[in-house]
Design a protein around this motif. Structure first.
Motif, PDB file in Angstrom:
ATOM      1  N   ASP A 173      62.083 -39.282 119.074  1.00 20.59           N
ATOM      2  CA  ASP A 173      61.201 -40.404 118.732  1.00 20.59           C
ATOM      3  C   ASP A 173      61.881 -41.364 117.755  1.00 20.59           C
ATOM      4  O   ASP A 173      61.296 -42.346 117.332  1.00 20.59           O
ATOM      5  CB  ASP A 173      59.868 -39.901 118.152  1.00 20.59           C
ATOM      6  CG  ASP A 173      60.003 -39.339 116.751  1.00 20.59           C
ATOM      7  OD1 ASP A 173      61.125 -38.942 116.356  1.00 20.59           O
ATOM      8  OD2 ASP A 173      58.975 -39.278 116.041  1.00 20.59           O
ATOM      9  N   GLN A 174      63.136 -41.082 117.413  1.00 21.89           N
ATOM     10  CA  GLN A 174      63.985 -42.023 116.687  1.00 21.89           C
ATOM     11  C   GLN A 174      65.346 -42.032 117.388  1.00 21.89           C
ATOM     12  O   GLN A 174      65.980 -40.988 117.540  1.00 21.89           O
ATOM     13  CB  GLN A 174      64.185 -41.614 115.223  1.00 21.89           C
ATOM     14  CG  GLN A 174      62.990 -41.885 114.324  1.00 21.89           C
ATOM     15  CD  GLN A 174      63.328 -41.607 112.858  1.00 21.89           C
ATOM     16  OE1 GLN A 174      64.081 -40.698 112.542  1.00 21.89           O
ATOM     17  NE2 GLN A 174      62.760 -42.406 111.968  1.00 21.89           N
ATOM     18  N   HIS A 175      65.768 -43.216 117.820  1.00 19.42           N
ATOM     19  CA  HIS A 175      67.020 -43.363 118.557  1.00 19.42           C
ATOM     20  C   HIS A 175      67.919 -44.299 117.765  1.00 19.42           C
ATOM     21  O   HIS A 175      67.634 -45.495 117.651  1.00 19.42           O
ATOM     22  CB  HIS A 175      66.756 -43.945 119.938  1.00 19.42           C
ATOM     23  CG  HIS A 175      65.753 -43.169 120.747  1.00 19.42           C
ATOM     24  ND1 HIS A 175      66.106 -42.210 121.661  1.00 19.42           N
ATOM     25  CD2 HIS A 175      64.387 -43.203 120.751  1.00 19.42           C
ATOM     26  CE1 HIS A 175      65.017 -41.687 122.205  1.00 19.42           C
ATOM     27  NE2 HIS A 175      63.961 -42.278 121.666  1.00 19.42           N
ATOM     28  N   ILE A 208      62.451 -46.106 127.236  1.00 20.90           N
ATOM     29  CA  ILE A 208      62.245 -45.594 125.888  1.00 20.90           C
ATOM     30  C   ILE A 208      61.535 -46.675 125.072  1.00 20.90           C
ATOM     31  O   ILE A 208      61.857 -47.861 125.167  1.00 20.90           O
ATOM     32  CB  ILE A 208      63.590 -45.229 125.239  1.00 20.90           C
ATOM     33  CG1 ILE A 208      64.307 -44.137 126.051  1.00 20.90           C
ATOM     34  CG2 ILE A 208      63.394 -44.792 123.796  1.00 20.90           C
ATOM     35  CD1 ILE A 208      63.587 -42.821 126.139  1.00 20.90           C
ATOM     36  N   ASP A 209      60.542 -46.272 124.287  1.00 15.65           N
ATOM     37  CA  ASP A 209      59.769 -47.200 123.473  1.00 15.65           C
ATOM     38  C   ASP A 209      60.702 -48.048 122.611  1.00 15.65           C
ATOM     39  O   ASP A 209      61.427 -47.512 121.763  1.00 15.65           O
ATOM     40  CB  ASP A 209      58.809 -46.398 122.590  1.00 15.65           C
ATOM     41  CG  ASP A 209      57.962 -47.280 121.691  1.00 15.65           C
ATOM     42  OD1 ASP A 209      58.118 -48.521 121.706  1.00 15.65           O
ATOM     43  OD2 ASP A 209      57.136 -46.713 120.939  1.00 15.65           O
ATOM     44  N   PRO A 210      60.720 -49.370 122.803  1.00 17.54           N
ATOM     45  CA  PRO A 210      61.633 -50.212 122.022  1.00 17.54           C
ATOM     46  C   PRO A 210      61.443 -50.082 120.523  1.00 17.54           C
ATOM     47  O   PRO A 210      62.396 -50.268 119.757  1.00 17.54           O
ATOM     48  CB  PRO A 210      61.294 -51.637 122.505  1.00 17.54           C
ATOM     49  CG  PRO A 210      60.708 -51.446 123.862  1.00 17.54           C
ATOM     50  CD  PRO A 210      59.954 -50.147 123.798  1.00 17.54           C
ATOM     51  N   GLY A 211      60.222 -49.743 120.097  1.00 22.21           N
ATOM     52  CA  GLY A 211      59.966 -49.602 118.671  1.00 22.21           C
ATOM     53  C   GLY A 211      60.637 -48.406 118.033  1.00 22.21           C
ATOM     54  O   GLY A 211      60.720 -48.318 116.800  1.00 22.21           O
ATOM     55  N   THR A 212      61.139 -47.484 118.863  1.00 24.21           N
ATOM     56  CA  THR A 212      61.809 -46.289 118.337  1.00 24.21           C
ATOM     57  C   THR A 212      63.327 -46.416 118.360  1.00 24.21           C
ATOM     58  O   THR A 212      64.033 -45.492 117.945  1.00 24.21           O
ATOM     59  CB  THR A 212      61.411 -45.047 119.157  1.00 24.21           C
ATOM     60  OG1 THR A 212      61.935 -45.157 120.493  1.00 24.21           O
ATOM     61  CG2 THR A 212      59.910 -44.888 119.225  1.00 24.21           C
ATOM     62  N   ILE A 213      63.823 -47.559 118.850  1.00 19.13           N
ATOM     63  CA  ILE A 213      65.267 -47.758 119.005  1.00 19.13           C
ATOM     64  C   ILE A 213      65.776 -48.635 117.856  1.00 19.13           C
ATOM     65  O   ILE A 213      65.240 -49.707 117.589  1.00 19.13           O
ATOM     66  CB  ILE A 213      65.583 -48.427 120.352  1.00 19.13           C
ATOM     67  CG1 ILE A 213      65.068 -47.568 121.513  1.00 19.13           C
ATOM     68  CG2 ILE A 213      67.085 -48.671 120.491  1.00 19.13           C
ATOM     69  CD1 ILE A 213      65.087 -48.284 122.855  1.00 19.13           C
ATOM     70  N   HIS A 214      66.835 -48.176 117.199  1.00 20.54           N
ATOM     71  CA  HIS A 214      67.408 -48.906 116.069  1.00 20.54           C
ATOM     72  C   HIS A 214      68.919 -49.007 116.247  1.00 20.54           C
ATOM     73  O   HIS A 214      69.592 -47.992 116.433  1.00 20.54           O
ATOM     74  CB  HIS A 214      67.103 -48.185 114.749  1.00 20.54           C
ATOM     75  CG  HIS A 214      65.659 -47.844 114.566  1.00 20.54           C
ATOM     76  ND1 HIS A 214      64.741 -48.745 114.067  1.00 20.54           N
ATOM     77  CD2 HIS A 214      64.972 -46.701 114.844  1.00 20.54           C
ATOM     78  CE1 HIS A 214      63.541 -48.165 114.022  1.00 20.54           C
ATOM     79  NE2 HIS A 214      63.659 -46.934 114.498  1.00 20.54           N
ATOM     80  N   VAL A 215      69.460 -50.212 116.208  1.00 23.03           N
ATOM     81  CA  VAL A 215      70.905 -50.411 116.306  1.00 23.03           C
ATOM     82  C   VAL A 215      71.499 -50.297 114.907  1.00 23.03           C
ATOM     83  O   VAL A 215      71.195 -51.116 114.029  1.00 23.03           O
ATOM     84  CB  VAL A 215      71.242 -51.775 116.933  1.00 23.03           C
ATOM     85  CG1 VAL A 215      72.761 -51.970 116.994  1.00 23.03           C
ATOM     86  CG2 VAL A 215      70.642 -51.882 118.329  1.00 23.03           C
ATOM     87  N   THR A 216      72.323 -49.279 114.704  1.00 16.77           N
ATOM     88  CA  THR A 216      72.794 -48.952 113.355  1.00 16.77           C
ATOM     89  C   THR A 216      74.302 -49.051 113.180  1.00 16.77           C
ATOM     90  O   THR A 216      74.792 -49.040 112.049  1.00 16.77           O
ATOM     91  CB  THR A 216      72.394 -47.510 113.000  1.00 16.77           C
ATOM     92  OG1 THR A 216      73.000 -46.612 113.935  1.00 16.77           O
ATOM     93  CG2 THR A 216      70.887 -47.340 113.018  1.00 16.77           C
ATOM     94  N   GLY A 217      75.075 -49.158 114.269  1.00 13.47           N
ATOM     95  CA  GLY A 217      76.511 -48.918 114.184  1.00 13.47           C
ATOM     96  C   GLY A 217      76.769 -47.430 114.344  1.00 13.47           C
ATOM     97  O   GLY A 217      75.847 -46.612 114.344  1.00 13.47           O
ATOM     98  N   ASN A 218      78.030 -47.075 114.491  1.00 14.84           N
ATOM     99  CA  ASN A 218      78.391 -45.669 114.685  1.00 14.84           C
ATOM    100  C   ASN A 218      78.891 -45.062 113.389  1.00 14.84           C
ATOM    101  O   ASN A 218      79.770 -45.614 112.724  1.00 14.84           O
ATOM    102  CB  ASN A 218      79.468 -45.536 115.773  1.00 14.84           C
ATOM    103  CG  ASN A 218      79.544 -44.112 116.312  1.00 14.84           C
ATOM    104  OD1 ASN A 218      79.677 -43.157 115.555  1.00 14.84           O
ATOM    105  ND2 ASN A 218      79.458 -43.963 117.616  1.00 14.84           N
TER     106      ASN A 218
END
Length: 376
Positions: free
Chosen positions: A146-148, A164-174
């Motif tokens: 539930d956190q991506h 996948i729920d867009p609200g659970t997707i976070h672009v963070t870098g690697n």
């Protein structure tokens, strides 16, 4: 009120490298209690990273067995991690990447209705057999989590395409870039951490070093034999040396093939697997990297090193698009041709070396820790 308990599960060297910055960042928040469980899917290589990161796991399942099949390993991981979760009763489980440990950890958490955070989510090759079994491992984790934490926008888009729920997707870098830069800083401050390569650096002084790593299951057999022949032809050049840390894969094909074809070549150093500081230094020493590894596709560009990827597909297309990496497959002639191009065409090599690294800025772990701590 007690702090929410986060159980971080990992078992291989790449997982440890990419998770130790997250563990440090989570502890720095002061908002959560962090517990760690290692499965030791890679025992020796895992322990090397634990040492440099000064990590002491709270739970160690030590599940590695010689010649272990994927189904037996999966069963042992699932039951072992389930027992740990029953004892620890975490509020959240954090897994990383595409390993069998990550897949089993997510599934064991799901069976207990414990939410899952997936670090390095959304990587896709589009081929369920390349990389094998990693492509399917990632796809199993995705609907559970539930956190991506996607390293790039490309990875995030892959998750969105899978509903996948867009609200659970976070672009963070690697987070591998965090680990790489932290380790490079440690080496700069204390060169003795990677002094084990001093002899090889002296032996190959004046030559351009090609760093080779290979271990993918899908390359076993004819692919590995072709890679060995290609490396030998590259090393036949008087201006080149090959540094080849041989992965201790339980399949004897890797070590035996490389020893038979490359073992006596004067321009090749077949060495034991490197701990992470020595690997970071090896990346710094090399002119280019020739690899079937996923992580090297991310790490080498951070140090300005071109990567030739000995695979037919990659779940990291961002590097191909950015020009930091190039797919060359396992055809002997193609590998040799592509390596020679980078050795002989200064402009082609410089273009890859200068290309923007799309995989992060070294601050991914802090972003992830903030999101986990605040439950977003």
């Amino acid at each position: 009120m007690s702090k929410p308990k986060m159980l971080v599960v990992f078992g291989t060297r790449p997982e440890a490298i990419k998770l130790f910055p997250v563990i440090r960042a989570l502890n720095d928040t002061g908002a959560v209690a962090v517990r760690t469980c290692v499965t030791a899917q890679h025992r020796g290589l895992l322990d090397q990273v634990l040492a440099i990161a000064d990590l002491r796991p709270d739970r160690d399942l030590d599940l590695m067995e010689p010649g272990q099949t994927l189904d037996r390993m999966t069963a042992r991981l699932l039951t072992g991690l389930g027992e740990v979760m029953d004892a620890e009763r975490p509020d959240r489980v954090i897994v990383q990447g595409d390993t069998t440990t990550a897949m089993a950890g997510a599934l064991a958490a799901y069976y207990r209705r414990v939410p899952v955070s997936h670090v390095e989510a959304g990587l896709r090759s589009g081929d369920v057999l390349h990389p094998w079994p990693e492509e399917i491992n990632r796809r199993i984790v995705a609907p559970i989590a539930d956190q991506h934490f996607a390293p790039t926008e490309t990875a995030a888009n892959a998750l969105r395409r899978e509903n996948i729920d867009p609200g659970t997707i976070h672009v963070t870098g690697n987070t591998v870039i965090d680990a790489l830069l932290w380790t490079a800083g440690r080496i700069a401050a204390d060169p003795s951490l990677a002094a084990g390569l001093d002899g090889i650096a002296g032996r190959f002084a004046g030559k351009r070093i090609v760093l080779v790593t290979t271990h993918r299951r899908e390359n076993f057999g004819a692919g590995m034999e072709a890679i060995a022949r290609a490396v030998a032809r590259v090393a036949d050049r008087s201006d080149v040396a090959v540094l080849f840390p041989v992965h201790p894969n339980p399949n004897p094909n890797v070590v035996s093939v490389m020893d038979a074809v490359l073992g006596d070549h004067p321009n090749i150093a077949l060495i034991e697997p490197l701990d992470y500081p020595h690997f970071v230094r090896a990346l710094g020493l090399c002119h280019l990297a020739l690899s079937d590894s996923g992580g090297v596709q991310e790490e080498a560009p951070a140090l300005g090193k071109p990567v030739l990827v000995m695979r037919e597909t990659t779940e990291r297309p961002e590097g191909i698009a950015a020009g930091t990496a190039r797919l060359v497959g396992t055809n002997e002639d193609r590998i040799v041709s592509e390596v020679f191009t980078l050795l002989d065409d200064k402009d082609a090599c410089s273009a890859m070396a200068r290309a923007h690294n799309p995989f992060g800025d070294g601050h991914a772990a802090g972003r992830i820790a903030k999101l986990v701590a605040h439950g977003r």
